[in-house]
Design a protein around this motif. Structure first.
Motif, PDB file in Angstrom:
ATOM      1  N   LEU A  33      23.475 -43.404 -79.200  1.00 16.35           N
ATOM      2  CA  LEU A  33      23.817 -43.618 -77.794  1.00 16.35           C
ATOM      3  C   LEU A  33      25.211 -43.075 -77.562  1.00 16.35           C
ATOM      4  O   LEU A  33      26.146 -43.443 -78.271  1.00 16.35           O
ATOM      5  CB  LEU A  33      23.819 -45.113 -77.459  1.00 16.35           C
ATOM      6  N   ASP A  34      25.329 -42.200 -76.588  1.00 23.31           N
ATOM      7  CA  ASP A  34      26.632 -41.632 -76.249  1.00 23.31           C
ATOM      8  C   ASP A  34      26.835 -41.705 -74.744  1.00 23.31           C
ATOM      9  O   ASP A  34      25.883 -41.846 -73.975  1.00 23.31           O
ATOM     10  CB  ASP A  34      26.729 -40.177 -76.706  1.00 23.31           C
ATOM     11  N   TYR A  35      28.085 -41.588 -74.336  1.00 24.45           N
ATOM     12  CA  TYR A  35      28.451 -41.583 -72.919  1.00 24.45           C
ATOM     13  C   TYR A  35      29.254 -40.322 -72.647  1.00 24.45           C
ATOM     14  O   TYR A  35      30.035 -39.883 -73.475  1.00 24.45           O
ATOM     15  CB  TYR A  35      29.283 -42.826 -72.580  1.00 24.45           C
ATOM     16  N   PRO A  53      17.374 -38.151 -82.699  1.00 26.24           N
ATOM     17  CA  PRO A  53      17.276 -38.470 -81.273  1.00 26.24           C
ATOM     18  C   PRO A  53      18.585 -39.041 -80.745  1.00 26.24           C
ATOM     19  O   PRO A  53      19.291 -39.773 -81.443  1.00 26.24           O
ATOM     20  CB  PRO A  53      16.157 -39.516 -81.220  1.00 26.24           C
ATOM     21  N   CYS A  54      18.911 -38.667 -79.519  1.00 25.43           N
ATOM     22  CA  CYS A  54      20.142 -39.133 -78.895  1.00 25.43           C
ATOM     23  C   CYS A  54      19.893 -39.352 -77.403  1.00 25.43           C
ATOM     24  O   CYS A  54      19.203 -38.562 -76.762  1.00 25.43           O
ATOM     25  CB  CYS A  54      21.252 -38.106 -79.094  1.00 25.43           C
ATOM     26  N   ILE A  55      20.454 -40.426 -76.876  1.00 25.33           N
ATOM     27  CA  ILE A  55      20.429 -40.697 -75.444  1.00 25.33           C
ATOM     28  C   ILE A  55      21.874 -40.657 -74.969  1.00 25.33           C
ATOM     29  O   ILE A  55      22.742 -41.328 -75.536  1.00 25.33           O
ATOM     30  CB  ILE A  55      19.780 -42.056 -75.128  1.00 25.33           C
ATOM     31  N   VAL A  56      22.127 -39.849 -73.944  1.00 25.93           N
ATOM     32  CA  VAL A  56      23.459 -39.731 -73.365  1.00 25.93           C
ATOM     33  C   VAL A  56      23.414 -40.333 -71.967  1.00 25.93           C
ATOM     34  O   VAL A  56      22.577 -39.957 -71.146  1.00 25.93           O
ATOM     35  CB  VAL A  56      23.930 -38.256 -73.295  1.00 25.93           C
ATOM     36  N   LEU A  57      24.312 -41.283 -71.716  1.00 28.79           N
ATOM     37  CA  LEU A  57      24.390 -41.961 -70.426  1.00 28.79           C
ATOM     38  C   LEU A  57      25.670 -41.543 -69.709  1.00 28.79           C
ATOM     39  O   LEU A  57      26.669 -41.226 -70.343  1.00 28.79           O
ATOM     40  CB  LEU A  57      24.374 -43.481 -70.626  1.00 28.79           C
ATOM     41  N   SER A  58      25.634 -41.588 -68.395  1.00 25.15           N
ATOM     42  CA  SER A  58      26.770 -41.148 -67.595  1.00 25.15           C
ATOM     43  C   SER A  58      27.844 -42.224 -67.493  1.00 25.15           C
ATOM     44  O   SER A  58      27.539 -43.399 -67.284  1.00 25.15           O
ATOM     45  CB  SER A  58      26.311 -40.777 -66.185  1.00 25.15           C
TER      46      SER A  58
END
Length: 159
Positions: A33-35, A53-58
């Motif tokens: 998880l990254d921002y 896998p990676c999820i990038v949030l604003s």
């Protein structure tokens, strides 16, 4: 993927990892998880690089928007969508009746409502507000399933 299959996968994950929090699920499933300061109304996206896998949030999202976006992107991962980059934008949060966005949105709503008991809420709007289902996602709620699974003998039941 059918709605019941999505729900089965979700329930299996919750049982295995003992959490309904999308951020904790990502951590326990090994999803980074990254921002980042995302532009053009992008709320978040999922990417797989070198099988990681990676999820990038604003950074521009509220905490609730990041929770919803994380759940949506996690839905892409859990449903096995093989496109490399799935992104949720403020402008594309309308209702879709099929495909990968339908599945991810259904997963998100089912995760948000995982412990919901329809009988404990005087109205549908009360239930949606209580579980913080975003207004754009209300059409993904499976009211028939919630009605069938409602516990009208619950201590907090209105009926």
């Amino acid at each position: 993927m059918r709605r019941n299959d999505i729900r089965k996968k979700l329930n299996s994950l919750i049982k295995k990892y003992e959490t309904t929090d999308p951020f904790e699920l990502c951590i326990k499933m090994g999803i980074d998880l990254d921002y980042d300061d995302l532009k053009d109304g992008i709320m978040g996206y999922r990417v797989v690089l070198y099988r990681i896998p990676c999820i990038v949030l604003s950074n521009n999202n509220t905490d609730e928007e990041n929770k919803d976006t994380c759940a949506h992107e996690l839905g892409h991962h859990v449903c096995g969508h093989d496109t490399n980059v799935e992104k949720l934008k403020r402008s594309n949060r309308g209702f879709v009746s099929f495909g990968v966005e339908y599945e991810a949105n259904s997963f998100m709503v089912d995760l948000l409502l995982i412990n919901a008991n329809l009988a404990e809420h005087p109205t549908r709007q009360h239930l949606l507000k209580h579980y913080k289902v975003p207004s754009w996602a209300e059409r993904y709620v499976d009211w028939d399933y919630l009605q069938e699974s409602a516990d009208f003998n619950s201590f907090d039941s209105y009926y």
